[in-house]
Design a protein around this motif. Sequence first.
Motif, PDB file in Angstrom:
ATOM      1  N   VAL A   1     -38.719  31.556   5.020  1.00  6.33           N
ATOM      2  CA  VAL A   1     -38.029  31.904   3.845  1.00  6.33           C
ATOM      3  C   VAL A   1     -37.572  30.623   3.541  1.00  6.33           C
ATOM      4  O   VAL A   1     -36.432  30.760   2.412  1.00  6.33           O
ATOM      5  CB  VAL A   1     -37.244  33.219   3.880  1.00  6.33           C
ATOM      6  N   ALA A   2     -37.350  30.225   4.587  1.00  2.20           N
ATOM      7  CA  ALA A   2     -36.404  28.510   4.104  1.00  2.20           C
ATOM      8  C   ALA A   2     -36.725  27.859   2.908  1.00  2.20           C
ATOM      9  O   ALA A   2     -35.814  27.396   2.326  1.00  2.20           O
ATOM     10  CB  ALA A   2     -36.236  27.700   5.034  1.00  2.20           C
ATOM     11  N   GLU A   3     -38.511  27.777   2.417  1.00  3.17           N
ATOM     12  CA  GLU A   3     -38.595  27.033   1.258  1.00  3.17           C
ATOM     13  C   GLU A   3     -39.381  28.254   0.681  1.00  3.17           C
ATOM     14  O   GLU A   3     -40.488  28.448   0.473  1.00  3.17           O
ATOM     15  CB  GLU A   3     -39.811  25.807   1.515  1.00  3.17           C
ATOM     16  N   PRO A   4     -38.245  28.726  -0.543  1.00  2.00           N
ATOM     17  CA  PRO A   4     -39.610  30.337  -0.989  1.00  2.00           C
ATOM     18  C   PRO A   4     -40.190  29.616  -2.435  1.00  2.00           C
ATOM     19  O   PRO A   4     -39.799  29.704  -3.200  1.00  2.00           O
ATOM     20  CB  PRO A   4     -37.771  30.912  -1.504  1.00  2.00           C
ATOM     21  N   GLY A   5     -41.507  28.677  -2.179  1.00  2.00           N
ATOM     22  CA  GLY A   5     -42.000  28.180  -3.502  1.00  2.00           C
ATOM     23  C   GLY A   5     -41.203  27.023  -3.850  1.00  2.00           C
ATOM     24  O   GLY A   5     -40.157  26.832  -4.046  1.00  2.00           O
ATOM     25  N   ARG A   6     -41.889  26.766  -5.744  1.00  2.00           N
ATOM     26  CA  ARG A   6     -41.274  25.788  -6.057  1.00  2.00           C
ATOM     27  C   ARG A   6     -40.967  26.174  -7.525  1.00  2.00           C
ATOM     28  O   ARG A   6     -42.093  26.486  -7.837  1.00  2.00           O
ATOM     29  CB  ARG A   6     -41.820  24.395  -5.848  1.00  2.00           C
ATOM     30  N   PRO A   7     -40.307  27.454  -8.593  1.00  2.00           N
ATOM     31  CA  PRO A   7     -40.384  27.586  -9.172  1.00  2.00           C
ATOM     32  C   PRO A   7     -40.344  26.593 -10.852  1.00  2.00           C
ATOM     33  O   PRO A   7     -39.920  25.580  -9.872  1.00  2.00           O
ATOM     34  CB  PRO A   7     -39.082  28.272  -9.308  1.00  2.00           C
ATOM     35  N   HIS A   8     -40.477  27.148 -11.356  1.00  3.84           N
ATOM     36  CA  HIS A   8     -39.926  25.783 -12.545  1.00  3.84           C
ATOM     37  C   HIS A   8     -39.175  25.485 -12.804  1.00  3.84           C
ATOM     38  O   HIS A   8     -37.672  26.086 -12.554  1.00  3.84           O
ATOM     39  CB  HIS A   8     -40.662  26.194 -13.912  1.00  3.84           C
ATOM     40  N   PRO A   9     -37.973  24.117 -13.092  1.00  2.77           N
ATOM     41  CA  PRO A   9     -37.025  23.589 -13.427  1.00  2.77           C
ATOM     42  C   PRO A   9     -36.243  24.439 -14.070  1.00  2.77           C
ATOM     43  O   PRO A   9     -34.886  24.015 -14.017  1.00  2.77           O
ATOM     44  CB  PRO A   9     -37.151  22.751 -13.687  1.00  2.77           C
ATOM     45  N   ASN A  10     -36.462  25.601 -15.458  1.00  4.12           N
ATOM     46  CA  ASN A  10     -36.059  25.886 -15.935  1.00  4.12           C
ATOM     47  C   ASN A  10     -35.508  27.368 -15.216  1.00  4.12           C
ATOM     48  O   ASN A  10     -34.684  28.234 -16.351  1.00  4.12           O
ATOM     49  CB  ASN A  10     -37.140  26.590 -17.202  1.00  4.12           C
TER      50      ASN A  10
ATOM     51  N   VAL B   1     -43.339  31.461  -7.232  1.00  5.57           N
ATOM     52  CA  VAL B   1     -45.136  30.451  -6.917  1.00  5.57           C
ATOM     53  C   VAL B   1     -45.234  30.076  -8.409  1.00  5.57           C
ATOM     54  O   VAL B   1     -44.333  31.445 -10.120  1.00  5.57           O
ATOM     55  CB  VAL B   1     -46.167  31.811  -7.310  1.00  5.57           C
ATOM     56  N   ARG B   2     -45.123  29.363  -8.827  1.00  2.47           N
ATOM     57  CA  ARG B   2     -44.750  28.365 -10.202  1.00  2.47           C
ATOM     58  C   ARG B   2     -46.715  28.804 -11.190  1.00  2.47           C
ATOM     59  O   ARG B   2     -47.461  29.044 -10.158  1.00  2.47           O
ATOM     60  CB  ARG B   2     -45.487  26.954 -10.395  1.00  2.47           C
ATOM     61  N   LEU B   3     -46.040  29.433 -12.211  1.00  7.87           N
ATOM     62  CA  LEU B   3     -47.075  29.657 -13.240  1.00  7.87           C
ATOM     63  C   LEU B   3     -46.955  28.915 -14.426  1.00  7.87           C
ATOM     64  O   LEU B   3     -46.633  28.130 -14.430  1.00  7.87           O
ATOM     65  CB  LEU B   3     -47.218  31.079 -13.191  1.00  7.87           C
ATOM     66  N   HIS B   4     -48.569  29.275 -15.057  1.00  9.10           N
ATOM     67  CA  HIS B   4     -48.613  28.500 -16.606  1.00  9.10           C
ATOM     68  C   HIS B   4     -47.022  28.923 -17.564  1.00  9.10           C
ATOM     69  O   HIS B   4     -47.208  29.669 -17.314  1.00  9.10           O
ATOM     70  CB  HIS B   4     -50.223  28.863 -16.816  1.00  9.10           C
ATOM     71  N   PHE B   5     -47.048  27.882 -18.170  1.00 10.61           N
ATOM     72  CA  PHE B   5     -46.275  28.557 -20.309  1.00 10.61           C
ATOM     73  C   PHE B   5     -45.007  28.262 -19.331  1.00 10.61           C
ATOM     74  O   PHE B   5     -43.827  29.154 -19.586  1.00 10.61           O
ATOM     75  CB  PHE B   5     -47.036  29.001 -20.263  1.00 10.61           C
ATOM     76  N   GLY B   6     -44.015  27.691 -17.818  1.00  8.61           N
ATOM     77  CA  GLY B   6     -43.752  27.661 -17.418  1.00  8.61           C
ATOM     78  C   GLY B   6     -42.884  28.954 -17.459  1.00  8.61           C
ATOM     79  O   GLY B   6     -41.266  29.052 -16.405  1.00  8.61           O
ATOM     80  N   ARG B   7     -43.839  29.821 -16.568  1.00  8.69           N
ATOM     81  CA  ARG B   7     -43.053  31.048 -15.899  1.00  8.69           C
ATOM     82  C   ARG B   7     -43.048  30.775 -14.578  1.00  8.69           C
ATOM     83  O   ARG B   7     -43.780  29.771 -13.855  1.00  8.69           O
ATOM     84  CB  ARG B   7     -44.325  31.929 -16.841  1.00  8.69           C
TER      85      ARG B   7
END
Length: 241
Positions: free
Chosen positions: A16-25, A49-55
């Motif tokens: 839980v220390a590094e919960p993935g990398r979301p989009h900068p938005n 979890v980073r997804l396509h189209f900025g989601r």
Amino acid sequence: LAAAEDAALHLQRALVAEPGRPHPNLEIAGGYLPAGPRALVGGDWFETVRLHFGRSLLVVGDVMGHGLDAAVDMNAYRTALREVAATDLPPHRVLRHLDSVVAEDDARRPATVLLARVDPARGTATFASAGHLPPAVFGADGSAELVDLPVGPPLGTGVGGYEPTTRPLRPGDTLLVFTDGLVERRGEDIDDSLARLAALRLPSDSGPAQVVDEVLRRLGAHGAEDDVAVLAARIRARPAP
């Protein structure tokens, strides 16, 4: 036993220390509190979890039970979920797929999971729940609202039945997803526990980090009898042209 507890705690904190990398938005903040200094660690986790189209997909889950076995199962759920989410299925179909996979493994403990797919371009969040408590949204004025959404069975039953719910996520709104240790208290009805969360009034324009800190403090989560995992997110304001 102490060595197993320490191993489970270190594993969980690492996850839980590094919960993935979301989009900068998307602006996020998270928190994890084990239940007491020597309590057996549970299977709580959160991530993005980073997804396509900025989601971005926000995830919070709780494997039933405690100790190293629960932490190991939690890691397996987390890995499987990341693989399925990367296919960009909608949240309810991610849960359906995971449920069918987990149901084939008799050794896997059931887990509750809440997914929230945030789409900053559209200003929406789409939710799907597998036996998990509803998220809350804190408005720019600091008031809280629980998200009303259908709740399917925990993962691992093989029953399925997960449905999506989409709602607006306005500028200044902060979404909070959490495990039950945040609100549940011994001898208290869960509806009363959730109502206590919904009644919170935070300072206006509280961002994710402040929401996490304030909610943990005001609900007394540092003294909770169960593990607590929380994840807060807010869509970043676009700079004026």
